[in-house]
Enzyme design. Structure first.
Site, PDB file in Angstrom:
ATOM      1  N   CYS A 197      -9.860   9.684   8.968  1.00  8.03           N
ATOM      2  CA  CYS A 197      -8.509   9.508   8.425  1.00  8.03           C
ATOM      3  C   CYS A 197      -7.482  10.352   9.161  1.00  8.03           C
ATOM      4  CB  CYS A 197      -8.508   9.862   6.939  1.00  8.03           C
ATOM      5  SG  CYS A 197      -6.896   9.648   6.157  1.00  8.03           S
ATOM      6  N   CYS A 235      -3.753   4.659   8.478  1.00  6.62           N
ATOM      7  CA  CYS A 235      -2.947   5.468   7.572  1.00  6.62           C
ATOM      8  C   CYS A 235      -2.645   6.833   8.171  1.00  6.62           C
ATOM      9  CB  CYS A 235      -3.705   5.627   6.253  1.00  6.62           C
ATOM     10  SG  CYS A 235      -2.737   6.448   4.996  1.00  6.62           S
ATOM     11  N   CYS A 274      -3.128  15.340   3.334  1.00  8.75           N
ATOM     12  CA  CYS A 274      -4.264  15.330   2.407  1.00  8.75           C
ATOM     13  C   CYS A 274      -5.156  16.527   2.718  1.00  8.75           C
ATOM     14  CB  CYS A 274      -5.055  14.034   2.562  1.00  8.75           C
ATOM     15  SG  CYS A 274      -6.467  13.897   1.433  1.00  8.75           S
ATOM     16  N   CYS A 290       0.862  -1.189   0.000  1.00  7.33           N
ATOM     17  CA  CYS A 290       0.000   0.000   0.000  1.00  7.33           C
ATOM     18  C   CYS A 290       0.894   1.233   0.000  1.00  7.33           C
ATOM     19  CB  CYS A 290      -0.889  -0.037   1.243  1.00  7.33           C
ATOM     20  SG  CYS A 290      -2.011   1.355   1.377  1.00  7.33           S
ATOM     21  N   CYS A 294     -11.242  13.730   5.545  1.00  2.00           N
ATOM     22  CA  CYS A 294     -12.242  12.717   5.890  1.00  2.00           C
ATOM     23  C   CYS A 294     -12.226  12.501   7.410  1.00  2.00           C
ATOM     24  CB  CYS A 294     -11.957  11.409   5.168  1.00  2.00           C
ATOM     25  SG  CYS A 294     -12.145  11.512   3.373  1.00  2.00           S
TER      26      CYS A 294
END
Length: 344
Positions: free
Chosen positions: A121, A332, A114, A107, A118
């Site tokens: 996340c 993540c 980012c 992955c 979200c």
């Protein structure tokens, strides 16, 4: 002092244009590409089929940057999370190697942080800190210690791949081309929250698989989980997908993280079946990996498997993804956030 041209991460076409600009033979572009990606030679002096004069010129005018990982965390289940320095070694990204009986998946990340925030996340909490270059993305694959056992690649790490489309598209070319790593397009999946223009480009120009993060079939609910819903509503994303054919050669799947008491009811099953009508796909159900200070929780196994069976009974293909690496900050962005905080 000469401003050196970075060659790692350049496509064959880009390398050919660079050597032509320098007055070198056009075929040197392919020679350099093969040394970089097939032979993993990063010292110009060792590129022996290139003349000594040209090697000296390259040493003076070009660079090859592909740093090794600086930290690795290994889970009891065999999962490994690698931490790489990027953007002048001031930022950090993660690549996660997940070994299994029949497939070994990597992955990889496409951005530092980012911008889409979200709710579930950890990477989104970092905010957007920069795009990765193709070289920084390819490096996560090409110099993986387990590269010889690798079977699959998923763009599901840090960042939104289609927010960095040029780098991702160039990376896909290098990964799948004969001059590059020569991997099968069927072994690569790119995951997106649904950035429609770049998604369309990806579907038109590549043969790799696509995964869409959906997480709720209801507009207002999805907005709370995924603010991108305000820009690219999931129904618009699905209408775009219906313009393309998906078969055994190319797969579309939907990522669906289950959150206790939020998106795990029978009404969600019913609405998913309704909005996905006409799209040949599978749904990958996932438990939520906890992140600090989040009220979100994963439902128990009984709810998870009831949701799966309800989807199957309605005619959809559904699987439950096994949670891996829970003991090594598997969510993540967890490891890179910790490293960033320690550097302050």
């Amino acid at each position: 002092m000469v401003d050196k041209v970075e060659l790692y991460g350049k496509t064959l076409g880009e390398l050919t244009e660079i050597v032509k600009k320098w007055g070198m033979p056009q075929y040197m572009g392919k020679q350099i590409a093969e040394w970089l990606y097939q032979h993993k030679v990063y010292d110009f002096a060792e590129m022996t089929n290139i003349s000594k004069k040209h090697r000296v010129f390259l040493e003076e005018n070009a660079s090859i940057t592909c740093p090794s990982y600086i930290q690795v965390s290994e889970s009891v289940d065999g999962t490994k999370k690698y931490l790489y320095p990027v953007i002048g070694k001031e930022k950090f990204i993660e690549a996660v190697y997940i070994p299994d009986e029949k497939r070994n998946t990597l992955c990889i990340s496409s951005q530092v942080g980012c911008r889409y925030a979200c709710a579930f996340c950890m990477t989104g909490r970092q905010g957007w800190q920069g795009h990765l270059t193709p070289g920084e993305i390819v490096n996560q694959v090409a110099n993986l210690p387990e590269i010889d056992e690798l079977t699959n690649i998923v763009f599901m790490g840090m960042g939104e791949p289609f927010d960095n489309p040029d780098s991702v598209m160039n990376t896909l070319e290098i990964l799948t081309s004969e001059y590059g790593l020569n991997m099968s397009k069927k072994r690569i999946t790119v995951s997106t929250i649904g950035i429609i223009p770049a998604m369309r480009r990806f579907l038109e120009e590549t043969g790799c698989h696509l995964a869409i993060s959906i997480h709720s079939p209801f507009d207002e609910e999805r907005k709370k989980l995924m603010p991108v819903q305000k820009i690219y509503p999931i129904r618009d994303v699905l209408d775009t997908l219906r313009e393309f054919d998906f078969d055994n050669h190319r797969r579309v799947s939907f990522e669906y993280i289950l959150f206790e008491g939020i998106n795990d009811s029978d009404k969600h099953v019913k609405e998913l079946v309704k909005i996905l009508q006409g799209i040949r796909c599978r749904i990958n159900l996932m438990r939520f990996h906890p992140i600090p200070n989040s009220p979100l929780k994963s439902p128990n196994d009984q709810v998870v498997y009831h949701f799966k069976e309800a989807l199957i009974n309605k005619g959809l293909m559904a699987t439950v993804r096994t949670s891996r690496g829970m003991d090594i900050e598997a969510a993540c962005g967890m490891l890179s956030t910790k490293k960033l905080q320690s550097e302050k």
